[in-house]
Design an enzyme around this catalytic site. Structure first.
Site, PDB file in Angstrom:
ATOM      1  N   ASP A 359       0.789  -1.079   0.034  1.00  0.00           N
ATOM      2  CA  ASP A 359      -0.038   0.017  -0.105  1.00  0.00           C
ATOM      3  C   ASP A 359       0.987   1.279  -0.043  1.00  0.00           C
ATOM      4  OD1 ASP A 359       0.665  -0.639   2.620  1.00  0.00           O
ATOM      5  OD2 ASP A 359      -0.576   0.697   3.490  1.00  0.00           O
ATOM      6  N   GLU A 360       0.243   2.347  -0.392  1.00  0.00           N
ATOM      7  CA  GLU A 360       0.730   3.619  -0.338  1.00  0.00           C
ATOM      8  C   GLU A 360       2.225   3.775  -0.839  1.00  0.00           C
ATOM      9  OE1 GLU A 360      -1.761   5.308   3.450  1.00  0.00           O
ATOM     10  OE2 GLU A 360       0.315   4.094   3.820  1.00  0.00           O
TER      11      GLU A 360
END
Length: 558
Positions: A359-360
């Site tokens: 993620d991210e």
């Protein structure tokens, strides 16, 4: 703060074939501490007043009263007998302190044919795997009446879940670790119960703030009461690396030496990690370890300069920003690192899943991200684990059976949701953890001191009032692609068990119910009544939970 009751029980083994647990009332024996009938005994808890709500409840007949003469009998053979005995020992460990009863765990006498009655006054675990196929791997049946309580299951996991239901049917004082007054009664009737989803998880971030083995074990015990069966441990992030890796020792010794706010941090030795895994397995939770990559990697980058594209190690990080770090995708050493970490962690983890984050990754180009995740997923598969990651991994090519954990919210864009749907249509499974529903670190309201509000505020009704089966249906995710649900707890503001409890409870029981109970049972108005009845139990366990104004808590829970 309330005083926490942390009990230590002998380690149980992972699920095997098991059978039925039978609690039989001894004839002619009165419960210690029972009030005379003429003056009115303690009200017996309704049979269905349980969280998660059972699939089927049929009240009938007289209540059962646990007495000093009750025993726990094991009616099984081979390894099944061992596993059933371990569940019985766990049950005895729960009941002995508050009741003061001896509750001996013994082998059952021989029956006169299948289904023969246990002697009155016994507590029996009898194996009946061939007769209960409909109960599956985790289901159970609980029969209660004047003569006893029988919990029937095909596996030790099913028995264990049945014990949690029995526990909730007894008075809340059964959660105390000191002698309490009875009577210890269970309403009459039958509960037949199987889970809706196979994956019912809770995630604990031990990277932003480190939590000791004992602190994690306390949370495990609380999760078990609500039939959570997956413990997702977020073991690495920018702020700290929390698991020893022999081939890269500075990851833990240096990368694990701090945390958010600049505290001392910490890490688990391999022996300590194994202890957590065994403790969880004893309570029928599977540990899902997560090593986040290619982003959320500052602790690793600070520990080894060669993992950086420029060969320069950044300083350790104690803030709370995200998305600024990235492994160096073009370097060969990056994949040697990934291979070593995954190999060592997979060897420590008996469970099926290994979570690789994903993620991210704002500092990783899309092309580099896809190239990296393709190689990382292959490494996980190489070491015999099922790939799990946050839903952004659906941008890469999935290996067979990949599990995408969806953490979007009501504002997540259509394209991102469609990407998850496409992966699901091609065979990926989805675990739902929408941030504005199931993230336990979201504030309850604007006045909540702990937590964050980037996904909005999440009161108890909002965390409960959604359906995992249809949540992404409009995006095209098939209902049969939904593996289950998870309640993540990120710890930027969480530093100890009191903080964990304040944010997890009472929302976590509702997420557990979404994962276990049939969709037809989901109704906020009836759930909040059952949740209110959990208040005295949580208080008796020492859980200083949030007293939501949306729930009419009993006086002994306030």
């Amino acid at each position: 703060m309330l005083v926490r009751q942390h009990r230590t029980f002998r380690t149980l083994r992972t699920p095997r074939l098991a059978g039925s647990l039978l609690l039989v009332l001894a004839a002619g024996v009165c419960a210690v501490g029972a009030a005379p009938a003429a003056h009115g005994a303690t009200t017996v808890r309704p049979l269905g007043q349980v969280v998660p709500e059972p699939a089927q409840v049929r009240p009938a007949g007289a209540a059962y009263t646990l007495t000093p003469a009750a025993r726990i009998e094991i009616d099984a053979s081979g390894t099944s007998a061992r596993d059933a005995r371990q569940v019985g020992t766990y049950l005895a460990g729960l009941l002995r302190p508050p009741t003061g009863f001896p509750l001996r765990v013994v082998d059952a006498p021989r029956r006169h044919g299948p289904g023969g009655r246990a002697p009155r006054g016994s507590v029996t675990l009898a194996l009946t795997p061939r007769d209960n196929a409909s109960l599956g791997a985790e289901g159970y049946r609980l029969d209660s009446g004047r003569a006893g309580v029988t919990i029937t299951a095909r596996t030790s996991a099913g028995l264990f879940h049945g014990v949690q239901t029995l526990r909730q049917l007894l008075p809340a004082a059964v959660e105390k670790h000191t002698r309490q007054h009875g009577p210890w009664q269970v309403a009459g009737g039958t509960i037949t119960d199987v889970p809706r989803y196979a994956y019912r998880g809770a995630m604990l971030d031990v990277s932003r703030h480190f939590f000791s083995v004992g602190q994690v074990e306390t949370y495990i015990d609380q999760l078990a009461l609500y039939k959570i069966n997956e413990l997702h441990l977020h073991l690495s992030d920018d702020q700290g690396w929390r698991i020893a890796v022999d081939s890269w020792p500075k990851l833990a010794s240096y990368g694990g030496s701090t945390e958010v706010g600049g505290g001392a941090g910490g890490h688990y030795t391999k022996a300590q990690y194994r202890q957590i895994v065994a403790y969880a397995a004893a309570r029928h939770l599977e540990v899902v370890p997560e090593i986040d990559m290619p982003s959320h990697t500052n602790a690793a980058l600070a520990s080894y300069p060669e993992l950086n594209c420029d060969g320069v190690a950044p300083p350790l990080y104690t803030g709370t920003e995200v998305g600024f770090s990235s492994l160096c995708v073009p370097k060969d050493v990056t994949y040697a690192f990934v291979d070593d970490v995954v190999r060592e962690l997979a060897a420590l983890t008996p469970g099926r899943y290994l979570h690789i984050g994903g993620d991210e990754a704002h500092s990783t180009s899309q092309a580099d991200y896809v190239a990296f995740m393709d190689r990382a997923e292959a490494v996980v598969a190489k070491y015999g684990k099922t790939v799990m990651g946050w839903h952004q991994i659906t941008a890469a090519r999935q290996t067979a059976g990949t599990v995408a954990e969806y953490w979007g919210d009501d504002g997540t864009g259509a394209a991102e949701r469609a990407q998850v749907a496409k992966a699901a249509q091609n065979g990926a499974k989805v675990v739902l953890a929408p941030a504005d529903r199931s993230y336990l670190d979201m504030k309850y309201d604007k006045d909540t001191k702990l937590g964050q509000d980037w996904a909005g505020t999440v009161e108890v009704d909002r965390s409960y009032d959604w359906d995992p089966g249809t949540y992404l249906a409009d995006a095209g995710v098939p209902a049969d692609a939904v593996l289950g649900v998870e309640a993540p707890l990120w710890t930027e503001t969480i530093t100890d068990n009191n903080d964990i409890e304040a944010m997890a409870f009472p929302r976590l029981p509702g997420i557990a119910e979404l994962g276990w109970s049939p969709e037809s049972t989901h109704d906020w108005d009836t759930y909040k009544v059952r949740l209110a009845a959990q208040g005295p139990r949580m208080a008796a366990m020492g859980i200083d939970f949030y007293r939501s104004p949306l729930v009419d808590w009993p006086a002994d829970a306030r």
